[in-house]
Scaffold this motif. Sequence first.
Motif, PDB file in Angstrom:
ATOM      1  N   TYR A 136       0.891  -1.135  -0.074  1.00  0.00           N
ATOM      2  CA  TYR A 136       0.049  -0.006   0.072  1.00  0.00           C
ATOM      3  C   TYR A 136       0.642   1.270   0.098  1.00  0.00           C
ATOM      4  N   LYS A 137       0.224   2.452  -0.151  1.00  0.00           N
ATOM      5  CA  LYS A 137       0.902   3.630  -0.157  1.00  0.00           C
ATOM      6  C   LYS A 137       0.828   4.329   1.145  1.00  0.00           C
ATOM      7  N   ASN A 138      -0.488   4.141   1.806  1.00  0.00           N
ATOM      8  CA  ASN A 138      -0.775   5.047   2.923  1.00  0.00           C
ATOM      9  C   ASN A 138      -0.841   4.104   4.212  1.00  0.00           C
ATOM     10  N   TYR A 139      -0.053   4.056   5.109  1.00  0.00           N
ATOM     11  CA  TYR A 139      -0.356   3.206   6.339  1.00  0.00           C
ATOM     12  C   TYR A 139      -0.534   4.101   7.708  1.00  0.00           C
ATOM     13  N   ALA A 140      -1.201   3.416   8.524  1.00  0.00           N
ATOM     14  CA  ALA A 140      -1.435   4.219   9.740  1.00  0.00           C
ATOM     15  C   ALA A 140      -1.169   3.143  10.932  1.00  0.00           C
ATOM     16  N   VAL A 141      -0.486   3.593  12.026  1.00  0.00           N
ATOM     17  CA  VAL A 141      -0.152   2.733  13.095  1.00  0.00           C
ATOM     18  C   VAL A 141      -1.324   3.278  14.222  1.00  0.00           C
ATOM     19  N   THR A 142      -2.251   2.390  14.667  1.00  0.00           N
ATOM     20  CA  THR A 142      -3.269   2.841  15.287  1.00  0.00           C
ATOM     21  C   THR A 142      -3.566   1.775  16.418  1.00  0.00           C
ATOM     22  N   THR A 143      -3.956   2.223  17.660  1.00  0.00           N
ATOM     23  CA  THR A 143      -4.422   1.418  18.870  1.00  0.00           C
ATOM     24  C   THR A 143      -5.304   2.411  19.717  1.00  0.00           C
ATOM     25  N   LEU A 144      -6.327   1.625  20.321  1.00  0.00           N
ATOM     26  CA  LEU A 144      -7.095   2.732  21.115  1.00  0.00           C
ATOM     27  C   LEU A 144      -6.496   2.245  22.572  1.00  0.00           C
ATOM     28  N   ARG A 145      -5.400   1.916  22.712  1.00  0.00           N
ATOM     29  CA  ARG A 145      -4.822   1.736  24.080  1.00  0.00           C
ATOM     30  C   ARG A 145      -3.302   2.254  24.067  1.00  0.00           C
ATOM     31  N   GLY A 146      -2.944   3.230  25.377  1.00  0.00           N
ATOM     32  CA  GLY A 146      -1.678   3.542  25.404  1.00  0.00           C
ATOM     33  C   GLY A 146      -0.953   2.797  25.909  1.00  0.00           C
TER      34      GLY A 146
END
Length: 345
Positions: A27-37
């Motif tokens: 892919y071109k666009n990636y996001a690293v995401t989580t709703l937990r710190g």
Amino acid sequence: MGGLDKIFETHRKVVEEGFVRAGDLKYKNYAVTTLRGGVGKSTLSFNLAFEMSIRRPMLVADVCPQCNLSETLMRDETPEVTILKGLQPVLLGPAFGEKPSDLSYRVSQYCGAFKTTKPSYVVPGDAEMFAFPSTLYQQLQLAHSQSNPKAVKSLLESLKNVLAEEAKEKKAEGVLIDTSPFYAGGTHLAWCAADALVIPVRVDEHSIESLELTLDMLHNNKRDFAVWNERAGGLSVPKVAAIVMTMVGSKSRIRSTPDRASKMYVERALSIAEKFYHAFDVSDPADAFVLTDDFVSSGRISGAKSIPISKLQIGGFHTVEGKRLQVNSSVTRYQRELAYLVSVL
């Protein structure tokens, strides 16, 4: 072979044989995401930014108001231009000035490790992003009240368009976005901007709950993300490219063998993933799982000293927060796990 056995067997091959998958980034666009710190997201994002930059010129964007990734990439700098400076004129109009013509900084000027990679740039984060959700949703509600789906779409794709323009200007071939552990605001826009998501999940109860919440928010038609996508005339949902289980095997003394508690959490995470199988870009969600160990001192050194894990040398000493830490032989295992993660993406 069942999905769980496949995950553990692949991890064994990664740790013991250095197994990676063939192919380039999908892919071109990636996001690293989580709703937990507290799951190691920013350290993971930093290392992913480095590994991806080896393969292609990258634009890295920090939409987390804590700005941990920005600090790692631009140690002790106070950038004048931030992601908020790029978003405000788009969301609020000319009263907030024009979007800066140059929104990003060359990473190699601040982080020496990136002198060996393809040219890559960072759009720094901004602490004022804490207040950004209220600004965004006021504008969205206004556009929706006027029955203007084009305006809603323009607002939701504001981050995507700002980064696309900057990537084109800097000739970056890929985009990596580091998000906050809160959905509203920047993370919402990051989901709209991303083609694919990387979701770190620590082996603990709250992270497992966060994984289920994240997948449900992405695909439940009654949730906020889907509601606004529909109000925009129908926007695409990013695929889940990888679930990265972190802190796996931290209590195991057997090489490439997760401890019992870790196995239980991996099994639960897989069970959740299988309920949302349509969220993944592979037919079997087990193929999207990547196990990573407790990085301990290596991870602390990497984040605090802005040194990618793949650049750490066994036996090297580093002082972090007044403590003298040594890189031990386990760093080889971490390096192989990261290499495998990038090959999954």
